[in-house]
Design an enzyme around this catalytic site. Structure first.
Site, mmCIF file in Angstrom:
data_model
loop_
_atom_site.group_PDB
_atom_site.id
_atom_site.type_symbol
_atom_site.label_atom_id
_atom_site.label_comp_id
_atom_site.label_asym_id
_atom_site.label_seq_id
_atom_site.Cartn_x
_atom_site.Cartn_y
_atom_site.Cartn_z
ATOM 1 N N SER A 104 0.787 -1.234 0.000
ATOM 2 C CA SER A 104 0.000 0.000 0.000
ATOM 3 C C SER A 104 0.816 1.279 0.000
ATOM 4 O O SER A 104 0.233 2.371 -0.093
ATOM 5 C CB SER A 104 -0.959 0.011 1.193
ATOM 6 O OG SER A 104 -2.020 -0.885 0.976
ATOM 7 N N LYS A 107 0.118 3.841 -2.676
ATOM 8 C CA LYS A 107 -0.917 4.878 -2.610
ATOM 9 C C LYS A 107 -0.366 6.293 -2.523
ATOM 10 O O LYS A 107 -1.101 7.259 -2.736
ATOM 11 C CB LYS A 107 -1.855 4.581 -1.444
ATOM 12 C CG LYS A 107 -2.710 3.339 -1.716
ATOM 13 C CD LYS A 107 -3.373 2.774 -0.484
ATOM 14 C CE LYS A 107 -4.112 1.490 -0.850
ATOM 15 N NZ LYS A 107 -4.469 0.679 0.310
ATOM 16 N N SER A 161 -6.033 3.190 4.631
ATOM 17 C CA SER A 161 -5.414 2.539 3.470
ATOM 18 C C SER A 161 -6.447 1.831 2.610
ATOM 19 O O SER A 161 -6.278 0.666 2.218
ATOM 20 C CB SER A 161 -4.330 1.551 3.923
ATOM 21 O OG SER A 161 -3.473 1.203 2.866
ATOM 22 N N LYS A 277 3.205 6.348 5.113
ATOM 23 C CA LYS A 277 2.269 5.335 4.594
ATOM 24 C C LYS A 277 2.796 3.946 4.910
ATOM 25 O O LYS A 277 3.960 3.626 4.650
ATOM 26 C CB LYS A 277 2.090 5.493 3.084
ATOM 27 C CG LYS A 277 1.028 4.564 2.509
ATOM 28 C CD LYS A 277 -0.357 5.025 2.931
ATOM 29 C CE LYS A 277 -1.422 3.946 2.698
ATOM 30 N NZ LYS A 277 -1.333 2.832 3.691
#
Length: 326
Positions: A104, A107, A161, A277
């Site tokens: 993720s 992203k 997320s 993140k």
């Protein structure tokens, strides 16, 4: 200076920068990345006709030379890096050019394109692209027919997320997941992230979806130029109020997955975590990219990839960002 001479000077400069990047070691100490598959030649050929590529290796970026500290008994993840944004120094590097599944952390690129191209107050009615059935996929739990602003989708993307939010942003921005992946790859190339290839906006596992810690630094460094990005990644919790498919008011609270922000992990003295993140899949292991600052408000970017579990991930990251003040 003639056009030919200008081109030769440019190519020489670009090649020098590339060579500095390529002196890093991957598995087994072997030099990797842009020499593979003619990528460097392709990059330089396009650079010679377009000045936008040259900016990716300008003097305001960190360059890995291979001489930086690369060993730490407290860092056992497969990949780990620490970059000083202002000083352009690489404070630690372990396999910075090794191709990895980013999960993720993908992203951050999705957010970057949305911030560059989109009106954050634009209302978006999401479609069937938000239906994601893969086991273990992280979601912000939005459904087809619901209407949210782009800003709300960005919070749903970055805090819990949400893969559903990522897909909704992709379809809004480009019309399809595939077309958005093309935009992601174009942006990566412009930033100099030439060892990166995306096939989706969320990071679900695909053998053709990969990046490196150095490329993530380039992408995240660009993201930090946007105040709205800094605001979102530094938010601990956010309440989205929007309308469901029947036009009825709906509310959801999303919490950050960053344990430094939520207080589950202590930040080293003298270091402030701005945000970042997380990313986790079976293929990627446990991953995290962080933006931090020291007491002089100088920014740093750190990356840990493929830690074996969450405690190890944060233990590795803490050991890395401690180097900011040591």
């Amino acid at each position: 200076m003639t056009g030919l001479k200008k081109r030769r000077v440019f190519l020489s400069t670009a090649l020098s920068c590339m060579c500095l990047m390529l002196v890093a070691c991957g598995k087994g100490g072997q030099t990797e990345t842009l020499y593979e598959n003619g990528r460097m030649e392709s990059f330089l050929e396009e650079s010679s006709s377009s000045g936008e590529r040259a900016s990716a290796f300008a003097s305001d970026l960190c360059v890995v030379t291979g001489s930086e500290p690369s060993s730490d008994s407290g860092v056992n993840a497969e990949v780990a890096t620490l970059f000083s944004v202002k000083d352009k120094q690489v404070l630690f590097q372990k396999n910075p050019f090794e191709r990895m599944s980013p999960a993720s952390i993908t992203k951050i690129m999705t957010a970057l394109i949305a911030l560059q191209d989109g009106d954050l107050q634009k209302e978006i009615t999401v479609g069937k692209e938000t239906v994601i059935t893969e086991a273990g996929a992280s979601l912000c739990h939005i459904n087809p027919g619901e209407t949210l602003t782009l800003e709300q989708l960005l919070y749903g993307l970055m805090l819990p997320s949400g893969n559903d939010a990522a897909s909704a942003i992709a379809v809004y921005e480009a019309g399809s997941i595939e077309a958005f992946a093309d935009k992601m790859n174009e942006m990566a190339w412009k930033l100099g992230a030439t060892d990166t290839h995306f096939v989706n906006p969320h990071g679900l596992t695909d053998p053709e979806h990969y990046t490196t810690a150095y490329d993530l630094y380039l992408i995240f460094n660009e993201c930090l130029k946007y105040p709205e990005f800094r605001k979102i990644i530094g938010t601990t919790e956010y309440t989205a109020e929007y309308k469901d498919a029947n036009g009825v008011a709906k509310s959801q609270k999303w919490e950050s997955s960053n344990q430094y922000l939520t207080g589950k992990r202590e930040t080293p003295d003298g270091v402030t975590v701005l945000g970042g993140k997380t990313g986790t899949t079976q293929a990627a292991g446990y991953c995290l990219i962080l933006g931090c600052e020291d007491d002089q408000n100088q920014n740093y970017i750190s990356v840990v990839m493929k830690a074996s579990n969450r405690p190890e991930l944060y233990g590795n990251m803490t050991n890395i960002i401690q180097k900011i003040v040591k």
